[in-house]
Write a protein that holds these residues in place. Structure first.
Motif, PDB file in Angstrom:
ATOM      1  N   MET A 235      -0.109   3.542  -6.188  1.00 48.57           N
ATOM      2  CA  MET A 235      -0.502   2.433  -5.328  1.00 48.57           C
ATOM      3  C   MET A 235      -0.144   1.100  -5.966  1.00 48.57           C
ATOM      4  O   MET A 235       0.335   0.174  -5.301  1.00 48.57           O
ATOM      5  N   SER A 238       4.055   1.155  -6.367  1.00 47.66           N
ATOM      6  CA  SER A 238       4.905   1.311  -5.191  1.00 47.66           C
ATOM      7  C   SER A 238       4.865   0.064  -4.313  1.00 47.66           C
ATOM      8  O   SER A 238       3.801  -0.528  -4.110  1.00 47.66           O
ATOM      9  N   PRO A 239       6.029  -0.331  -3.746  1.00 43.29           N
ATOM     10  CA  PRO A 239       6.027  -1.461  -2.812  1.00 43.29           C
ATOM     11  C   PRO A 239       5.620  -1.071  -1.396  1.00 43.29           C
ATOM     12  O   PRO A 239       5.540  -1.930  -0.520  1.00 43.29           O
ATOM     13  N   ARG A 240       5.332   0.192  -1.155  1.00 41.86           N
ATOM     14  CA  ARG A 240       5.027   0.657   0.195  1.00 41.86           C
ATOM     15  C   ARG A 240       3.675   0.109   0.667  1.00 41.86           C
ATOM     16  O   ARG A 240       2.643   0.358   0.038  1.00 41.86           O
ATOM     17  N   PRO A 241       3.643  -0.626   1.769  1.00 43.74           N
ATOM     18  CA  PRO A 241       2.365  -1.145   2.275  1.00 43.74           C
ATOM     19  C   PRO A 241       1.368  -0.055   2.644  1.00 43.74           C
ATOM     20  O   PRO A 241       0.157  -0.291   2.597  1.00 43.74           O
ATOM     21  N   SER A 242       1.864   1.127   3.014  1.00 48.31           N
ATOM     22  CA  SER A 242       0.944   2.201   3.397  1.00 48.31           C
ATOM     23  C   SER A 242       0.096   2.665   2.221  1.00 48.31           C
ATOM     24  O   SER A 242      -0.986   3.223   2.415  1.00 48.31           O
ATOM     25  N   LEU A 243       0.580   2.463   1.004  1.00 52.59           N
ATOM     26  CA  LEU A 243      -0.196   2.814  -0.182  1.00 52.59           C
ATOM     27  C   LEU A 243      -0.997   1.584  -0.605  1.00 52.59           C
ATOM     28  O   LEU A 243      -0.620   0.840  -1.517  1.00 52.59           O
ATOM     29  N   ARG A 279      -1.939  -4.917   2.372  1.00 57.63           N
ATOM     30  CA  ARG A 279      -0.610  -4.508   2.837  1.00 57.63           C
ATOM     31  C   ARG A 279       0.313  -5.705   3.021  1.00 57.63           C
ATOM     32  O   ARG A 279       1.512  -5.630   2.724  1.00 57.63           O
ATOM     33  N   LYS A 282       1.711  -6.661  -0.287  1.00 58.81           N
ATOM     34  CA  LYS A 282       2.802  -5.778  -0.682  1.00 58.81           C
ATOM     35  C   LYS A 282       4.087  -6.095   0.087  1.00 58.81           C
ATOM     36  O   LYS A 282       5.184  -6.088  -0.479  1.00 58.81           O
ATOM     37  N   ARG A 283       3.955  -6.364   1.371  1.00 64.06           N
ATOM     38  CA  ARG A 283       5.145  -6.700   2.153  1.00 64.06           C
ATOM     39  C   ARG A 283       5.809  -7.975   1.645  1.00 64.06           C
ATOM     40  O   ARG A 283       7.024  -8.148   1.791  1.00 64.06           O
ATOM     41  N   ARG A 287       2.124  -7.430  -6.086  1.00 62.44           N
ATOM     42  CA  ARG A 287       1.380  -6.239  -6.475  1.00 62.44           C
ATOM     43  C   ARG A 287      -0.099  -6.376  -6.114  1.00 62.44           C
ATOM     44  O   ARG A 287      -0.648  -7.480  -6.069  1.00 62.44           O
TER      45      ARG A 287
END
Length: 419
Positions: A235, A238-243, A279, A282-283, A287
């Motif tokens: 989490m 990762s750059p993924r907003p879902s995490l 999120r 992250k987008r 971090r």
């Protein structure tokens, strides 16, 4: 598939998830620093931006100077040279704002601290209570909030107004809910952890206080769910907003990064504005970090079964996504954590002791995961963990009720409709 094979599969899956809970808790869960260690930390070496109203290198807000591209304070240091704004949105909180505000006034380790309180249309005398508690303390500013404009929900708009009202010199924004009570060095520790993590957003999760039986059944699942199903190391990296995970009870943000992410304007229509804000961060390429704040903060979110039921009704439909996804998640949770004791009892009556023993082991592994979560986050383990299957079943019912009420247009919170 035979009953024994089914029991073995269940035990394997629950055991794997419990192992992940233990790994998260032991290795990947950040902790707020001990106040004594924080006092020993050296002062930051890097300068702090004078007017952090825009991202480094970007133009400032109209009428303000440009923000120099200076580095934040050195990671791990005490925030004694940072200006911090604590932002407290209130709506009908007269009965519980006093401990929260007194705790904020007792903060240590952050000499340049201001507290901005926004009364969001309260009708119960909240503002009068704030004035009585704050007295003539110059650190406190009480403002009257404006009603949310079209397209905005109440909480995001209150937080948006607070961020705009904060001292322009504040480099860190700390959002706190009225049901959260902080220890004297909580803000200093949280800011130090934010810098140590090189993060824009830090969510130090408070210890959840549960009084009634319903609270004790449901509230511990908040920490258990993210410790069990969310890979904390991934989490953060990762750059993924879902995490993403966050709790709005105690939320700490670097101000420049908050602005780059669009602030609360980016989540103006989100019920779970805390997770949506994480999120958005992250987008924007920054971090986020999650920390156990149970030693320095506590929160009793609901004080009755009715409040808990209605509070979960307004938000669970947003937490689980579209109805098919929610149905799949609820069924999986019930299968993994409510299924084993049912299978164990059924197998015992059917004369299948092997299946009964394996199913009982799966149940105990689920209980162990609940205990690990409680130990890691300052929660109550015994005897509550034995009722973990009932807790998961109750969460499933609350989730179904949330979707049902939303479909009928009957959701509201604090006198405002939820859509």
């Amino acid at each position: 598939m035979s009953s024994l094979t089914a029991a073995l599969v269940l035990a394997g899956l629950v055991g794997t998830l419990t192992g992940h809970t233990a790994l998260n808790a032991a290795c990947w869960l950040r902790r707020l620093p001990d106040p004594a260690a924080l006092r020993r930390a050296p002062a930051p070496r890097a300068p702090v931006p004078a007017h952090p109203t825009a991202a480094p290198g970007e133009p400032a807000a109209p009428g303000g100077p440009a923000v120099p591209a200076t580095a934040p304070p050195r990671p791990g240091t005490a925030p004694d040279r940072e200006s911090v704004a604590v932002l407290l949105p209130l709506r009908d909180e007269a009965d519980r704002v006093t401990p929260c505000l007194r705790a904020l006034l007792a903060q240590r380790g952050v000499p340049d601290l201001e507290i901005v309180v926004l009364d969001d249309g309260s009708t119960d005398g909240t503002a009068e209570v704030v004035r009585a508690v704050a007295g003539d303390d110059p650190r406190v500013r009480l403002v009257t909030g404006a009603p949310p404009p079209p397209g905005w929900l109440g909480k995001p708009y209150a937080c948006h107004q607070l961020a705009e009202l904060a001292n322009p010199d504040a480099t860190v924004l700390v959002f706190v809910d009225a049901d959260t009570v902080l220890a004297p060095h909580a803000v200093a520790a949280a800011v130090a952890t934010l810098r140590a993590a090189s993060a824009t957003l830090l969510s130090p999760y408070p210890r959840i206080v549960a009084g009634s039986a319903g609270e004790r059944l449901v509230q511990p699942l908040l920490q258990w769910l993210w410790l069990t199903f969310l890979p904390l190391r991934a989490m953060e990296r990762s750059p993924r907003p879902s995490l993403a995970a966050a709790g709005g009870q105690f939320l700490v943000l670097d101000r420049a990064g908050y602005r780059r992410a669009g602030g609360h304007a980016a989540v103006r229509d989100r019920i779970l504005e805390d997770i949506a804000l994480a999120r958005a961060v992250k987008r924007a390429g920054s971090r986020i970090a999650l920390a156990d704040g149970s030693t320095l903060a506590e929160c009793r979110m609901y004080r009755s079964w009715r409040d808990l039921r209605d509070g979960y009704a307004k938000s669970l439909w947003a937490a689980f996504g579209p109805p098919p996804a929610a149905t799949a998640v609820v069924l999986l949770l019930l299968l993994l954590y409510a299924g084993p004791p049912v299978l164990a009892v059924g197998a015992a009556f059917a004369g299948a002791p092997g299946t009964a023993l394996v199913a009982a082991a799966a149940y105990l592994l689920g209980v162990a995961g609940r205990l690990i979560s409680a130990r890691a986050t300052g929660g109550r383990g015994w005897p509550d963990a034995w009722a973990h299957p009932l807790s998961v079943t109750l969460l499933g019912w609350l989730t179904l009720r949330s979707y049902h009420l939303r479909r009928r247009g009957r959701l509201s919170w604090r006198g405002r409709p939820v859509r």
